[in-house]
Design a protein around this motif. Structure first.
Motif, PDB file in Angstrom:
ATOM      1  N   GLN A 105      21.301  17.109 -42.008  1.00  0.00           N
ATOM      2  CA  GLN A 105      21.555  15.381 -42.246  1.00  0.00           C
ATOM      3  C   GLN A 105      20.043  15.373 -43.761  1.00  0.00           C
ATOM      4  O   GLN A 105      18.588  15.114 -43.206  1.00  0.00           O
ATOM      5  N   VAL A 106      21.194  14.572 -44.776  1.00  0.00           N
ATOM      6  CA  VAL A 106      19.991  14.774 -45.446  1.00  0.00           C
ATOM      7  C   VAL A 106      19.973  12.756 -45.085  1.00  0.00           C
ATOM      8  O   VAL A 106      20.426  11.617 -45.590  1.00  0.00           O
ATOM      9  N   TYR A 151      11.876  16.820 -38.766  1.00  0.00           N
ATOM     10  CA  TYR A 151      11.924  17.028 -40.068  1.00  0.00           C
ATOM     11  C   TYR A 151      11.477  18.040 -40.577  1.00  0.00           C
ATOM     12  O   TYR A 151      10.381  18.493 -40.188  1.00  0.00           O
ATOM     13  N   GLU A 190      15.066  15.852 -44.969  1.00  0.00           N
ATOM     14  CA  GLU A 190      16.309  16.837 -44.086  1.00  0.00           C
ATOM     15  C   GLU A 190      15.549  16.309 -42.042  1.00  0.00           C
ATOM     16  O   GLU A 190      14.908  17.307 -42.294  1.00  0.00           O
TER      17      GLU A 190
END
Length: 224
Positions: A105-106, A151, A190
């Protein structure tokens, strides 16, 4: 020495023709010869000194030419960099849209404080490089207690830097990186490990705020 020989010849002739003691004339000629030898030695020394001085002047002129070339190169360099430094690309955004996260996921920071150059897309959470250059990016995360956050800074689907944040208590941390981006390359943050909890704290203007920022440090020409 040619002049000394000529003088010696003339002296011998005079010795033969004048009514003076030959010994006195020979002594005079000897003294004159010594003086002539000393003069010739002095002339040779002066010639060497003049040659050395001429060589030093020639060398100095070469150094002046080299200095001129160096100064010209520096002027060109600074002029180019001043022109490049006039280009300002910078953004700072806060407020994470989705406080839970899934793998890939961004992370979208939807509220820009400023977005000079409009390179950051606050709807998609993606920065697009308007110029090839060196960029600085920084992200500040505020995580709820007993949560972990994995991340990565990603450039066109390639992870450039990875990080992990975990704390038993509510805490904030900052990740910073410099990246060379080519024209139109994209960068975003991300999630690399899913977490269904609400891991990010909602922004609190008084105490904490999740932010994502970036800026162009230096434009680069002809980057491979």
């Amino acid at each position: 020495m040619g002049l000394a020989i000529l003088l010696l010849t003339a002296s011998v002739c005079l010795t033969a023709s004048l009514p003076v003691e030959p010994q006195s004339w020979l002594s005079l000629v000897e003294q004159l010869l010594k003086k002539m030898v000393r003069m010739e030695l002095n002339v040779e020394a002066m010639h060497k000194e003049m040659q050395q001085a001429r060589d030093q002047v020639t060398s100095g002129l070469r150094e002046v030419d080299n200095m001129k070339q160096t100064v010209g190169a520096l002027q060109t360099y600074f002029t180019d960099n001043i022109n490049k430094s006039d280009t300002v690309i910078a953004f700072n955004a806060h407020t994470i849209v989705n406080t839970s996260s899934t793998h890939g996921q961004v992370i979208v920071f939807s509220n820009p404080l400023y977005n000079i150059g409009s390179a950051y897309d606050s709807g998609a959470g993606i920065f697009t490089a308007p110029f090839t250059g060196v960029y600085l990016f920084s992200a500040h995360f505020c995580i709820g207690s007993a949560n972990s956050w994995y991340y990565a800074f990603v450039v066109d689907s390639k992870q450039k830097i990875k990080g992990l944040h975990y704390n038993a208590n509510t805490d904030c941390s900052t990740a910073t990186t410099t990246v060379v981006l080519k024209h139109n390359e994209r960068l975003w943050i991300e999630c690399t490990v899913s977490n269904t909890n609400d891991i990010f704290l909602n922004d609190n203007k008084t105490y904490y705020r999740n932010t994502f920022s970036g800026a162009l440090l230096h434009r680069v020409e002809n980057y491979p």
